[in-house]
Design a protein around this motif. Sequence first.
Motif, PDB file in Angstrom:
ATOM      1  N   GLU A  82       0.834  -1.203   0.000  1.00 50.96           N
ATOM      2  CA  GLU A  82       0.000   0.000   0.000  1.00 50.96           C
ATOM      3  C   GLU A  82       0.868   1.252   0.000  1.00 50.96           C
ATOM      4  O   GLU A  82       1.940   1.245   0.590  1.00 50.96           O
ATOM      5  CB  GLU A  82      -0.929   0.012   1.228  1.00 50.96           C
ATOM      6  CG  GLU A  82      -2.088  -0.937   1.124  1.00 50.96           C
ATOM      7  CD  GLU A  82      -3.056  -0.654  -0.016  1.00 50.96           C
ATOM      8  OE1 GLU A  82      -2.894   0.347  -0.760  1.00 50.96           O
ATOM      9  OE2 GLU A  82      -3.978  -1.445  -0.180  1.00 50.96           O
ATOM     10  N   PRO A  83       0.449   2.312  -0.643  1.00 50.91           N
ATOM     11  CA  PRO A  83      -0.809   2.509  -1.363  1.00 50.91           C
ATOM     12  C   PRO A  83      -0.770   2.001  -2.812  1.00 50.91           C
ATOM     13  O   PRO A  83      -1.745   2.106  -3.542  1.00 50.91           O
ATOM     14  CB  PRO A  83      -0.995   4.017  -1.337  1.00 50.91           C
ATOM     15  CG  PRO A  83       0.396   4.556  -1.383  1.00 50.91           C
ATOM     16  CD  PRO A  83       1.239   3.577  -0.590  1.00 50.91           C
ATOM     17  N   ASP A  84       0.381   1.418  -3.208  1.00 48.61           N
ATOM     18  CA  ASP A  84       0.511   0.963  -4.590  1.00 48.61           C
ATOM     19  C   ASP A  84      -0.431  -0.189  -4.927  1.00 48.61           C
ATOM     20  O   ASP A  84      -0.874  -0.318  -6.070  1.00 48.61           O
ATOM     21  CB  ASP A  84       1.960   0.573  -4.882  1.00 48.61           C
ATOM     22  CG  ASP A  84       2.891   1.767  -4.797  1.00 48.61           C
ATOM     23  OD1 ASP A  84       2.527   2.845  -5.312  1.00 48.61           O
ATOM     24  OD2 ASP A  84       3.978   1.638  -4.200  1.00 48.61           O
ATOM     25  N   LEU A  85      -0.746  -1.043  -3.943  1.00 45.28           N
ATOM     26  CA  LEU A  85      -1.709  -2.113  -4.189  1.00 45.28           C
ATOM     27  C   LEU A  85      -3.052  -1.541  -4.637  1.00 45.28           C
ATOM     28  O   LEU A  85      -3.654  -2.026  -5.598  1.00 45.28           O
ATOM     29  CB  LEU A  85      -1.912  -2.960  -2.927  1.00 45.28           C
ATOM     30  CG  LEU A  85      -0.892  -4.051  -2.659  1.00 45.28           C
ATOM     31  CD1 LEU A  85      -1.113  -4.653  -1.277  1.00 45.28           C
ATOM     32  CD2 LEU A  85      -0.966  -5.129  -3.714  1.00 45.28           C
ATOM     33  N   THR A  86      -3.514  -0.520  -3.934  1.00 40.64           N
ATOM     34  CA  THR A  86      -4.790   0.102  -4.299  1.00 40.64           C
ATOM     35  C   THR A  86      -4.702   0.752  -5.669  1.00 40.64           C
ATOM     36  O   THR A  86      -5.606   0.594  -6.501  1.00 40.64           O
ATOM     37  CB  THR A  86      -5.210   1.142  -3.236  1.00 40.64           C
ATOM     38  OG1 THR A  86      -5.436   0.455  -2.003  1.00 40.64           O
ATOM     39  CG2 THR A  86      -6.473   1.879  -3.641  1.00 40.64           C
ATOM     40  N   ASP A  87      -3.617   1.454  -5.933  1.00 44.25           N
ATOM     41  CA  ASP A  87      -3.453   2.112  -7.233  1.00 44.25           C
ATOM     42  C   ASP A  87      -3.416   1.089  -8.366  1.00 44.25           C
ATOM     43  O   ASP A  87      -4.069   1.259  -9.403  1.00 44.25           O
ATOM     44  CB  ASP A  87      -2.177   2.956  -7.253  1.00 44.25           C
ATOM     45  CG  ASP A  87      -2.224   4.114  -6.266  1.00 44.25           C
ATOM     46  OD1 ASP A  87      -3.333   4.501  -5.844  1.00 44.25           O
ATOM     47  OD2 ASP A  87      -1.143   4.622  -5.920  1.00 44.25           O
ATOM     48  N   ALA A  88      -2.679   0.009  -8.176  1.00 41.96           N
ATOM     49  CA  ALA A  88      -2.588  -1.030  -9.203  1.00 41.96           C
ATOM     50  C   ALA A  88      -3.938  -1.734  -9.380  1.00 41.96           C
ATOM     51  O   ALA A  88      -4.337  -2.050 -10.505  1.00 41.96           O
ATOM     52  CB  ALA A  88      -1.500  -2.034  -8.840  1.00 41.96           C
ATOM     53  N   GLY A  89      -4.636  -1.977  -8.282  1.00 43.31           N
ATOM     54  CA  GLY A  89      -5.961  -2.583  -8.371  1.00 43.31           C
ATOM     55  C   GLY A  89      -6.923  -1.715  -9.159  1.00 43.31           C
ATOM     56  O   GLY A  89      -7.708  -2.214  -9.979  1.00 43.31           O
ATOM     57  N   ARG A  90      -6.852  -0.417  -8.945  1.00 39.81           N
ATOM     58  CA  ARG A  90      -7.704   0.508  -9.708  1.00 39.81           C
ATOM     59  C   ARG A  90      -7.332   0.522 -11.189  1.00 39.81           C
ATOM     60  O   ARG A  90      -8.198   0.605 -12.058  1.00 39.81           O
ATOM     61  CB  ARG A  90      -7.614   1.913  -9.115  1.00 39.81           C
ATOM     62  CG  ARG A  90      -8.335   2.037  -7.788  1.00 39.81           C
ATOM     63  CD  ARG A  90      -8.144   3.394  -7.155  1.00 39.81           C
ATOM     64  NE  ARG A  90      -8.952   3.505  -5.948  1.00 39.81           N
ATOM     65  CZ  ARG A  90      -8.830   4.474  -5.071  1.00 39.81           C
ATOM     66  NH1 ARG A  90      -7.939   5.451  -5.268  1.00 39.81           N
ATOM     67  NH2 ARG A  90      -9.601   4.505  -4.000  1.00 39.81           N
ATOM     68  N   LEU A  91      -6.037   0.446 -11.474  1.00 40.76           N
ATOM     69  CA  LEU A  91      -5.596   0.385 -12.868  1.00 40.76           C
ATOM     70  C   LEU A  91      -6.162  -0.864 -13.550  1.00 40.76           C
ATOM     71  O   LEU A  91      -6.690  -0.789 -14.661  1.00 40.76           O
ATOM     72  CB  LEU A  91      -4.070   0.382 -12.947  1.00 40.76           C
ATOM     73  CG  LEU A  91      -3.479   0.121 -14.340  1.00 40.76           C
ATOM     74  CD1 LEU A  91      -3.817   1.260 -15.292  1.00 40.76           C
ATOM     75  CD2 LEU A  91      -1.979  -0.102 -14.247  1.00 40.76           C
TER      76      LEU A  91
END
Length: 196
Positions: free
Chosen positions: A136-145
Amino acid sequence: MVRAGLTAAKVTAAAADMADEGGLDNVTVSALARRLGVKDASLYSHVKNLRDLRVRIGLLGSEEMTDRIAAAVAGRAGKDALVAFADAYRQYALDHPGRYAATQMRFEPEEVAGSVGFRRSVELTYGMLRAYDLAEPDLTDAGRLLRSTFHGYIHLELGGGFGHSRDIGESWARSLDALHQVLENWPSRHDGSKNK
């Protein structure tokens, strides 16, 4: 009086079938009552209103789709998991366009509080992304992508938006290759810190 044999689950399944056949927007309490051979009032013993009916379709779709995705990604990691996840997601949407549309509605927290499907979807997405060493927060960003890419592609495909002669499946596969490259080379954050 409730029709014998009619349950909330049967009402939801019939509504989901209607959505797949004619589109989510064409699912109404009156149309469903006609399909089931009952009066509108009979359905209100099982669903509160049209919103509740559509939420139930979304919850059903979410559970069905995550079951497919879980089976597809079992034992896989990295690009293999990404491709299996994405292919199962896309195929579910193509097989069940009405149910899929219902999963994309905006839900209130209390509407999905007990939903196994939506919680499991997040767990499957994050589990697959952790193989790319994201936190996080990259997990959320990648999930949104991923969600926006998958949904945008599927929305265009279902709507006939790809008019070029290039095979749609081939373009999908190349898109997944590109997403894999992006995930493997996830950028550092603006503050210069690593994604770990």
